[in-house]
Design a protein around this motif. Structure first.
Motif, short mmCIF file in Angstrom:
data_model
loop_
_atom_site.label_atom_id
_atom_site.label_comp_id
_atom_site.label_asym_id
_atom_site.label_seq_id
_atom_site.Cartn_x
_atom_site.Cartn_y
_atom_site.Cartn_z
N MET A 97 0.86 -1.12 0.11
CA MET A 97 -0.09 -0.06 -0.06
C MET A 97 0.93 1.32 0.24
SD MET A 97 -2.92 -0.87 -0.20
CE MET A 97 -3.40 -2.61 -0.43
N LEU A 98 1.92 1.09 0.78
CA LEU A 98 2.81 2.55 0.93
C LEU A 98 3.47 2.54 -0.47
CD1 LEU A 98 4.41 1.96 4.39
CD2 LEU A 98 2.85 3.72 3.84
N LEU A 99 3.99 1.41 -1.18
CA LEU A 99 4.56 1.54 -2.48
C LEU A 99 3.94 2.08 -3.60
CD1 LEU A 99 6.80 -1.65 -2.44
CD2 LEU A 99 7.77 0.62 -2.23
N ILE A 100 2.43 1.64 -3.56
CA ILE A 100 1.40 2.32 -4.65
C ILE A 100 0.86 3.48 -4.22
CG2 ILE A 100 1.14 -0.12 -5.38
CD1 ILE A 100 -2.04 0.66 -4.45
N ALA A 101 1.26 4.43 -3.10
CA ALA A 101 0.55 5.46 -2.87
C ALA A 101 0.55 6.38 -3.72
CB ALA A 101 1.05 5.95 -1.54
N PRO A 102 1.90 6.63 -4.18
CA PRO A 102 1.86 7.77 -5.20
C PRO A 102 1.16 7.46 -6.57
CG PRO A 102 4.08 7.40 -4.44
CD PRO A 102 3.20 6.28 -3.98
N VAL A 103 1.21 6.36 -7.10
CA VAL A 103 0.36 5.86 -8.34
C VAL A 103 -0.89 5.99 -7.87
CG1 VAL A 103 -0.04 4.02 -10.05
CG2 VAL A 103 2.40 4.32 -9.22
N ASN A 104 -1.44 5.33 -6.89
CA ASN A 104 -2.81 5.44 -6.30
C ASN A 104 -3.50 6.95 -6.40
OD1 ASN A 104 -5.22 4.71 -5.31
ND2 ASN A 104 -4.40 3.67 -3.53
N PHE A 105 -2.69 7.64 -5.76
CA PHE A 105 -3.12 9.14 -5.49
C PHE A 105 -3.29 9.77 -6.88
CE2 PHE A 105 -1.80 13.64 -5.90
CZ PHE A 105 -2.89 14.07 -4.78
N ARG A 106 -2.28 9.65 -7.98
CA ARG A 106 -2.53 10.11 -9.25
C ARG A 106 -3.60 9.50 -10.12
NH1 ARG A 106 2.73 12.68 -10.82
NH2 ARG A 106 2.18 12.18 -13.05
N MET A 107 -3.77 8.09 -10.09
CA MET A 107 -4.55 7.69 -10.82
C MET A 107 -6.12 7.82 -10.38
SD MET A 107 -3.18 6.38 -13.64
CE MET A 107 -4.53 5.71 -14.13
N SER A 108 -6.23 7.93 -9.00
CA SER A 108 -7.64 8.22 -8.58
C SER A 108 -8.02 9.61 -9.06
CB SER A 108 -7.71 7.66 -7.05
OG SER A 108 -6.89 9.05 -6.34
N ARG A 109 -7.17 10.67 -8.79
CA ARG A 109 -7.67 11.80 -9.61
C ARG A 109 -7.95 12.06 -11.10
NH1 ARG A 109 -5.42 16.95 -6.25
NH2 ARG A 109 -5.96 16.22 -4.22
N VAL A 110 -6.94 11.14 -11.72
CA VAL A 110 -7.37 11.14 -13.20
C VAL A 110 -8.63 10.36 -13.68
CG1 VAL A 110 -6.36 10.21 -15.21
CG2 VAL A 110 -4.68 11.05 -13.81
N VAL A 111 -8.74 9.26 -12.83
CA VAL A 111 -10.05 8.52 -13.31
C VAL A 111 -11.04 9.40 -12.77
CG1 VAL A 111 -11.37 6.73 -12.07
CG2 VAL A 111 -9.11 6.26 -12.93
N TRP A 112 -11.12 10.20 -11.49
CA TRP A 112 -12.12 11.12 -11.24
C TRP A 112 -12.30 12.24 -12.12
CZ3 TRP A 112 -15.87 10.59 -7.52
CH2 TRP A 112 -16.46 11.69 -7.05
#
Length: 125
Positions: A97-112
């Motif tokens: 979860m910590l490793l994917i946090a930057p990708v998760n943050f960005r992709m969730s905003r892009v998908v939104w």
């Protein structure tokens, strides 16, 4: 030159209106500034944050991404590693979860932006 598809625009973090301008200033692997967004699209001028607090809704998308990863890792540990002790689940899933946090943050905003904001693609911008 062919137009960029919606899925390519999402994966590359491009503007939902013109599919040419970047949404983020730096790459996701940047240690500082992975969350630094442009206020407006550098190509077409679209304002990304439509209203204050607009991206709070992207937390639901982020939660879905994190939950999906945790489920997949949990199933892998259960079925391929013989249901190890609880600390093994925590020791594998928490760092993931910590490793994917930057990708998760960005992709969730892009998908939104692409799927929830209601912004229409304007071909030729």
């Amino acid at each position: 030159m062919s137009d960029v598809s919606k899925s390519q625009a999402v994966l590359n973090g491009l503007c939902p209106q013109c599919r040419k301008g970047k949404i983020f200033r730096k790459p996701f692997y940047s240690l500082t500034g992975f969350d630094d967004m442009y206020e407006h699209c550098p190509h077409c001028g679209l304002r990304y944050e439509i209203e204050p607090g607009y991206f709070i809704g992207s937390m639901y998308v982020s939660y879905a991404f994190s939950g999906g990863l945790a489920l997949v890792l949990g199933f892998i540990l259960f079925y391929f590693f013989g249901d190890p002790d609880g600390w093994v689940y925590v020791g594998v899933i928490a760092p993931a979860m910590l490793l994917i946090a930057p990708v998760n943050f960005r992709m969730s905003r892009v998908v939104w932006l692409h799927f929830v904001a209601g912004i229409k693609y304007k071909k030729g911008l």
